[in-house]
Design an enzyme around this catalytic site. Sequence first.
Site, short mmCIF file in Angstrom:
data_model
loop_
_atom_site.label_atom_id
_atom_site.label_comp_id
_atom_site.label_asym_id
_atom_site.label_seq_id
_atom_site.Cartn_x
_atom_site.Cartn_y
_atom_site.Cartn_z
CG HIS A 142 -0.74 0.07 2.45
ND1 HIS A 142 -0.50 1.26 3.22
CD2 HIS A 142 -0.29 -0.64 3.51
CE1 HIS A 142 -0.02 1.13 4.37
NE2 HIS A 142 0.07 -0.22 4.68
CG ASP A 198 2.04 0.53 7.74
OD1 ASP A 198 1.71 0.16 6.68
OD2 ASP A 198 1.29 0.73 8.91
CD GLU A 202 -3.52 -1.02 4.99
OE1 GLU A 202 -3.59 -2.36 5.44
OE2 GLU A 202 -3.25 0.03 5.29
CD GLU A 203 -2.22 2.38 7.30
OE1 GLU A 203 -2.94 2.13 8.07
OE2 GLU A 203 -0.93 2.31 7.21
CG ASP A 258 1.28 -3.47 5.13
OD1 ASP A 258 2.02 -2.46 5.61
OD2 ASP A 258 0.05 -3.21 5.43
CG HIS A 293 -0.41 3.37 12.13
ND1 HIS A 293 -1.65 2.72 12.24
CD2 HIS A 293 -0.18 3.01 10.89
CE1 HIS A 293 -1.81 1.97 11.43
NE2 HIS A 293 -1.08 1.79 10.56
N1 BES Z 1 0.49 -2.67 8.25
C1 BES Z 1 -0.68 -2.50 8.88
C2 BES Z 1 -1.18 -3.91 9.52
C3 BES Z 1 -0.48 -4.32 10.40
C4 BES Z 1 0.06 -3.90 11.76
C5 BES Z 1 -0.02 -5.83 10.56
C6 BES Z 1 0.73 -4.46 12.68
C7 BES Z 1 0.61 -6.36 11.31
C8 BES Z 1 1.22 -5.64 12.55
C9 BES Z 1 -1.53 -1.76 7.94
O1 BES Z 1 -1.37 -0.83 7.19
C10 BES Z 1 -2.78 -1.40 8.93
O2 BES Z 1 -2.63 -0.33 9.73
N2 BES Z 1 -4.05 -2.06 8.92
C11 BES Z 1 -5.04 -1.36 9.63
C12 BES Z 1 -6.38 -2.25 9.51
C13 BES Z 1 -7.14 -1.89 8.03
C14 BES Z 1 -8.11 -2.60 7.92
C15 BES Z 1 -7.22 -0.49 8.11
C16 BES Z 1 -4.69 -1.79 11.15
O3 BES Z 1 -4.09 -2.61 11.61
O4 BES Z 1 -5.62 -1.01 11.96
ZN ZN Z 2 -0.77 0.63 8.84
#
Ligand code: BES
Ligand code: ZN
Length: 412
Positions: free
Chosen positions: A221, A240, A274-275, A302, A379
Amino acid sequence: MRRTLIAAALALACGPLLAAESAWITVGDDAWRLIAAEAADARLLSSREVAVDVPAVRGSAALVRAVDRVHAVEIDADWLPRLSVRVHEALRRCGGFVRHDSPAEALAELHRLQGRVEAALAPSYAIDDAAEVNASLPLTQDSRILATIQRLSDFQNRLYDSSHGVAASDWLAGEWRGIVAGRSWMKVSQVRHFGWPQKSVKLVIQGSGPNAAETVVLGAHLDSTAGSGSSEVRAPGADDDASGVAALTEVVRVFAERNYRPQRTIELIAYAAEEAGLRGSQQIAKRYQRAGKPVVGVLQLDMTAFQGDATDLWIFTDYTNAAQNQFVADLAAAYLPLLGVGYDRCGYGCSDHASWTGRGFAASFPFEASFAHSNHAIHTANDTTATFGNQALHALKFTQLALAYAVELGSD
Ligand code: BES
Ligand code: ZN
């Protein structure tokens, strides 16, 4: 005249109320409980139990069936940024909601997740292209991966709804166009989305065999996020997920250098938004499913740069395809024999692979660490290359794995 004035005054006073926009999301059980307790206006549309495969113990390849409760919820869109923050505070993990374009789509996602058995298309997972893979792997360079991560991190942020996020998409499209220039079978485009300005970036490497309609998708992403999500916030998103986009970019560079022509069609996609709840990949997977496009496999990168465990590659077993996960582990054993492979779960549809899984395609998600030991700076303004020692040796492993995956699945 007078009535128009009154209406205008009312509209001003009630502006924020009138502007309240509904959002439809799917979330896991713990996040739903938090919403129910704190977001007075949230409305539960429906709930389902979804079977997921999880490691019997963390790290092990032995899987057991578990059940996740997933909910479709209608909520004020203004509440979503707070939801991410609250889940992080209360549940000690990231937000984990998937945003859909309509209530019908949120309900359809529940339905599909529940009904899912195995992916519709099951290609051969034979590993038989050692000549091409072994000629390509030594061409991958960690210094180039690091440079791309750095370049992407230099944008103030890559938010899906900010001018910086738009600029990052334009930059990446230009970068990929420069790399593939002069190769007629490689085409870069930007994919427009409904609802926000950042475009996904896509490279299509046209297949040349009788099965050229079959498509292999590799994704990462493009967007980043941090804190409030205001359009000027500093969100470098180095791990990320500049690290995933940079890995894809290095795969593109090596393919161009070798003038590689696959049998199947290969698509590399840097997803927007994605975020914001997997929104870019949701729209793309939906379009592909509706068009009946035969996508034989999807790999998501990711977070690839931060090594949190001695074990190198972690295959996440939930919201992914077990048969293809085995193929990914076999690729690592064949081409990266010095690396250790472990298994873990996210616990929710945590990245774009979940959008493809939800639409019935086989997706896998090799990850930088176990969930608990992954990069805790994501984040935030601190998700910079410094967090992983200003090097890209860990990301290089995922680049090589992705290259082997593309060649081996691109050929059959
Ligand atoms: N890279 C993250 C997901 C992640 C974080 C995987 C920590 C493993 C460990 C991804 O960019 C993210 O932040 N995803 C969101 C969920 C999405 C459905 C918006 C999250 O984890 O809050
Ligand atoms: Zn993220």
